[in-house]
Scaffold this active site. Structure first.
Site, PDB file in Angstrom:
ATOM      1  N   PRO A  88      57.475  31.873  46.505  1.00  0.00           N
ATOM      2  CA  PRO A  88      57.611  32.911  45.331  1.00  0.00           C
ATOM      3  C   PRO A  88      58.632  33.516  45.168  1.00  0.00           C
ATOM      4  O   PRO A  88      59.214  34.139  46.230  1.00  0.00           O
ATOM      5  CB  PRO A  88      56.415  33.653  45.378  1.00  0.00           C
ATOM      6  CG  PRO A  88      55.632  33.179  46.478  1.00  0.00           C
ATOM      7  CD  PRO A  88      56.234  32.613  47.510  1.00  0.00           C
ATOM      8  N   GLU A  89      59.435  33.540  43.997  1.00  0.00           N
ATOM      9  CA  GLU A  89      60.734  34.139  43.724  1.00  0.00           C
ATOM     10  C   GLU A  89      60.214  35.281  42.914  1.00  0.00           C
ATOM     11  O   GLU A  89      59.103  35.297  42.388  1.00  0.00           O
ATOM     12  CB  GLU A  89      61.884  33.382  43.429  1.00  0.00           C
ATOM     13  CG  GLU A  89      62.244  32.377  44.480  1.00  0.00           C
ATOM     14  CD  GLU A  89      63.324  31.504  43.959  1.00  0.00           C
ATOM     15  OE1 GLU A  89      64.519  32.162  43.215  1.00  0.00           O
ATOM     16  OE2 GLU A  89      63.463  30.475  44.558  1.00  0.00           O
ATOM     17  N   ARG A 108      49.499  29.526  55.317  1.00  0.00           N
ATOM     18  CA  ARG A 108      50.420  29.463  56.345  1.00  0.00           C
ATOM     19  C   ARG A 108      50.500  30.757  57.114  1.00  0.00           C
ATOM     20  O   ARG A 108      51.264  30.992  58.031  1.00  0.00           O
ATOM     21  CB  ARG A 108      51.862  28.943  55.983  1.00  0.00           C
ATOM     22  CG  ARG A 108      51.718  27.293  55.338  1.00  0.00           C
ATOM     23  CD  ARG A 108      53.052  26.805  55.043  1.00  0.00           C
ATOM     24  NE  ARG A 108      53.843  26.866  56.319  1.00  0.00           N
ATOM     25  CZ  ARG A 108      55.403  26.481  56.350  1.00  0.00           C
ATOM     26  NH1 ARG A 108      55.506  26.060  54.977  1.00  0.00           N
ATOM     27  NH2 ARG A 108      55.927  26.552  57.331  1.00  0.00           N
TER      28      ARG A 108
END
Ligand SMILES: [Zn+2]
Length: 289
Positions: free
Chosen positions: A2-3, A112
């Site tokens: 995500p940015e 993750r």
């Protein structure tokens, strides 16, 4: 990963549902995702009201009444989802917050486990602490002035490497870096200090434009990203160069190329983003995008 626009979308979505609510209970499945104050999470948060939920850099901050804060960094695959209590709990759900007199709960899911949560109870920098500190929040590309942006770029680094580094500017990753450089007509391998004033101005505006457009579109989903309501973004349909190798440039028709810059796959239009000579050589793109 995500940015800025994805984290902004998540923060707004979470805030819409839980701002003003009081934490009833905390279910922590994995203690090793929580850093910060060593107080047990449930004891620290129970009974506290969520004042607001905001994005700072690429972090989601749940600001709680009384000064405490729960910081969430989504990492690569982290999601903050608002779900009904009866909804099945997905695998890799590491944290759940329930709220008084509400059927919704906030869930942190991260297969993750590059994501992290920090509990901040006081502003004492030398107070008790576990784990590493949250990454510092650098200048925000949506709030920085043009003058400060110009100063920040006066460095001997490739412009792409500089933008991707989360210091001195936060929140810009591969997608929006490539899109903004394309819109500004700047080759990503250009030395930042060689950008002239008009290029810097174009890049400053282009960054704001692509980030704001993506926020309006709910972010970009290329793999894992989901909003707080578990929906995908749709800005991936608006991207002009990112992952469009071989497709015609929407401005000039030249095929988009994939090259390597700063160790990253990089998408450019070789016509609209010509390799720039050093400052003063006079070679600048002919058309504004
Ligand atoms: Zn082009």
């Amino acid at each position: 990963m995500p940015e800025l626009p994805e984290v902004e979308t998540v923060a707004r979505g979470v805030g819409r549902h839980i701002a003003g609510l009081t934490v009833e209970w905390v279910h922590l499945e994995r203690k090793d995702i929580v850093y910060g104050h060593p107080a047990p999470l449930c004891a620290a948060l129970r009974g506290r009201r969520v004042q607001k939920v905001v994005r700072r850099g690429k972090q989601v901050h749940l600001d709680l009444v009384g000064g405490a804060c729960l910081i969430v960094h989504l990492g690569m695959t982290g999601k903050l989802l608002v779900a009904d209590r009866d909804e099945p709990i997905a695998r890799h759900t590491h944290l759940r917050l329930t709220f008084r007199r509400r059927r919704i709960e906030l869930r942190f899911v991260d297969p993750r486990r590059f994501g992290r949560i920090w509990l901040i109870l006081d502003a004492e920098p030398d107070g008790p602490w576990i784990g590493r500190r949250p990454p510092p929040v650098a200048a925000d590309p949506l709030r920085i002035s043009l003058a400060d942006f110009r100063d920040l770029l006066n460095r001997d680094r490739q412009i792409k490497a500089l933008l991707l580094d989360q210091q001195p500017l936060s929140g810009v990753g591969n997608i929006y870096c490539d899109e903004a450089l394309y819109r500004a007509g700047i080759h990503p391998g250009t030395r930042a200090a060689d950008l002239d004033a008009s290029m810097v101005g174009r890049l400053w505006r282009a960054l704001r434009r692509v980030l704001n457009e993506s926020i309006a579109a709910g972010g970009t989903t290329v793999s894992d990203y989901r909003s707080a309501d578990n929906t995908t973004g749709w800005y991936q349909h608006k991207l002009r160069v990112y992952q469009r190798t071989g497709h015609p440039c929407r401005q000039c028709g030249t095929r988009i190329q994939r090259i390597a810059v700063a160790g990253r796959g990089t998408f450019i239009c070789p016509q609209c983003q010509p390799v720039s000579r050093r400052r003063g050589s006079g070679q600048t793109p002919r058309r504004r995008l």
